[in-house]
Enzyme design. Sequence first.
Site, PDB file in Angstrom:
ATOM      1  N   HIS A 189     -56.997 -37.707  38.272  1.00  0.00           N
ATOM      2  CA  HIS A 189     -55.694 -38.145  38.092  1.00  0.00           C
ATOM      3  C   HIS A 189     -54.568 -37.247  37.640  1.00  0.00           C
ATOM      4  CE1 HIS A 189     -53.058 -41.439  37.504  1.00  0.00           C
ATOM      5  NE2 HIS A 189     -52.748 -41.037  36.451  1.00  0.00           N
ATOM      6  N   LYS A 210     -50.502 -53.856  32.069  1.00  0.00           N
ATOM      7  CA  LYS A 210     -50.891 -53.712  33.536  1.00  0.00           C
ATOM      8  C   LYS A 210     -52.381 -53.874  33.700  1.00  0.00           C
ATOM      9  CE  LYS A 210     -47.275 -51.680  35.994  1.00  0.00           C
ATOM     10  NZ  LYS A 210     -46.665 -50.142  36.838  1.00  0.00           N
ATOM     11  N   HIS A 230     -46.189 -40.253  40.665  1.00  0.00           N
ATOM     12  CA  HIS A 230     -47.338 -40.867  40.980  1.00  0.00           C
ATOM     13  C   HIS A 230     -47.460 -41.465  42.353  1.00  0.00           C
ATOM     14  CE1 HIS A 230     -47.946 -40.996  36.758  1.00  0.00           C
ATOM     15  NE2 HIS A 230     -49.180 -41.653  36.792  1.00  0.00           N
ATOM     16  N   ARG A 280     -38.827 -50.124  34.396  1.00  0.00           N
ATOM     17  CA  ARG A 280     -40.369 -49.657  34.222  1.00  0.00           C
ATOM     18  C   ARG A 280     -40.815 -48.576  35.446  1.00  0.00           C
ATOM     19  NH1 ARG A 280     -45.402 -53.149  31.979  1.00  0.00           N
ATOM     20  NH2 ARG A 280     -47.005 -51.503  32.355  1.00  0.00           N
ATOM     21  N   HIS A 326     -50.998 -40.641  43.613  1.00  0.00           N
ATOM     22  CA  HIS A 326     -51.943 -41.501  43.821  1.00  0.00           C
ATOM     23  C   HIS A 326     -52.369 -41.347  45.332  1.00  0.00           C
ATOM     24  CE1 HIS A 326     -50.835 -44.835  40.676  1.00  0.00           C
ATOM     25  NE2 HIS A 326     -51.821 -44.063  40.237  1.00  0.00           N
TER      26      HIS A 326
HETATM   27  N1  GLY Z   1     -48.502 -46.395  34.206  1.00  0.00           N
HETATM   28  C1  GLY Z   1     -47.432 -47.113  34.628  1.00  0.00           C
HETATM   29  C2  GLY Z   1     -47.293 -48.454  33.736  1.00  0.00           C
HETATM   30  O1  GLY Z   1     -47.534 -48.753  33.086  1.00  0.00           O
HETATM   31  O2  GLY Z   1     -45.905 -48.927  34.215  1.00  0.00           O
END
Ligand code: GLY
Length: 363
Positions: free
Chosen positions: A263, A146, A247, A240, A251
């Site tokens: 975080h 990502k 989060h 995933r 977030h």
């Molecule tokens: N940190 C979440 C992901 O990499 O999907």
Amino acid sequence: MELTRISFTPKQSTSPCDILIGEGIFPEIRSSLESMIETPSSITIITDSNLKKYAKGLRKDLSKYAKTNIVSFRAGERQKSFQTAVELLSKFAALGVDRKGIVFCLGGGVVGDLGGFVSSIYKRGITYFHVPTSLLAQVDSCIGGKTGIDMDFGKNQVGTFFQPRGVFIDPNFIDSLPKVELVNGIAEMVKSSIIASKRLFERLKRSDFDSIDELKRFIADCCKIKSKIVSADEKEDNLRSILNYGHTVGHALEASSNYSLSHGRSVILGMQAEGWIAKELGIFAKEDFVQQEEMLKKFERNGDSIRPRKKELLKYALMDKKSSSGIIRMSLPEKIGKMHRTKSGNYLVPVSEKLFLGSISRL
Ligand code: GLY
């Protein structure tokens, strides 16, 4: 030196990712590279202003292999921007980096996300590697491809999925990290255990998180958990999303504090809130919820006072990438080590605004 190797090829991809973990790994990088890729036309090390010393050490090792340059930017989350990305791309061009050039991202999450992003778009994508230096990057963000930058409308709102060819993890980088940085990584370790490994959870339960040597021993387990999940669902079509446990709220808290809340602290609070939502929905077994609470209690607040602005948090939760059609969606645990799937097999569960706000009131 004892090396741990983890290799995976995401199901939807043909390109493997090799992860090597070992204390003092730098001298191994060059020989490993030779077995992974053809000789590159150049190597560009991206790093930030705090880590130039290490980038120079890496350049020394790699320059015998190919022409190696360092490009750096000022350290800090604020640099994870379009502007810095454009500056890096221009530097690549000025250095004459071509499609056979490779990139090393040496740093924490900001360097990794930004470096991965520019690697993914420069000449439509060039091979890159991570050398993560923060615990958070070592156990989470360096794996999975990502990439992203922050926008004024939110964190990581623009980015790509683009796998690094390899990841070189030297646990010794965490020796000098401040406590807040360690907690950023520990929060992700705890998350990894709750979503996928009761065994890791039991080991973490026995730890007081004060020993750096002990923390180092958890890194490989977290990398294995994440690799397995990414391998099955690289583009976050379903499974995933479990990596985002804690989060959605996390977030939102981070953004509404204007990033003054770390975080790690945000994710710990996020798991407290989302675990409670899961329990209220009858998804999270009560005794497992209690075990999670016990674990999260270990992270004392150190006088942190959070004054959540509910409306703002709701706005951020609705903007979260997992939410859609004006409905907040979260991945929630069923028990320690196992995330819930709906009857249709989805790992995302719709959460009402009332329940979301209820969870915030508890923080
Ligand atoms: N940190 C979440 C992901 O990499 O999907």
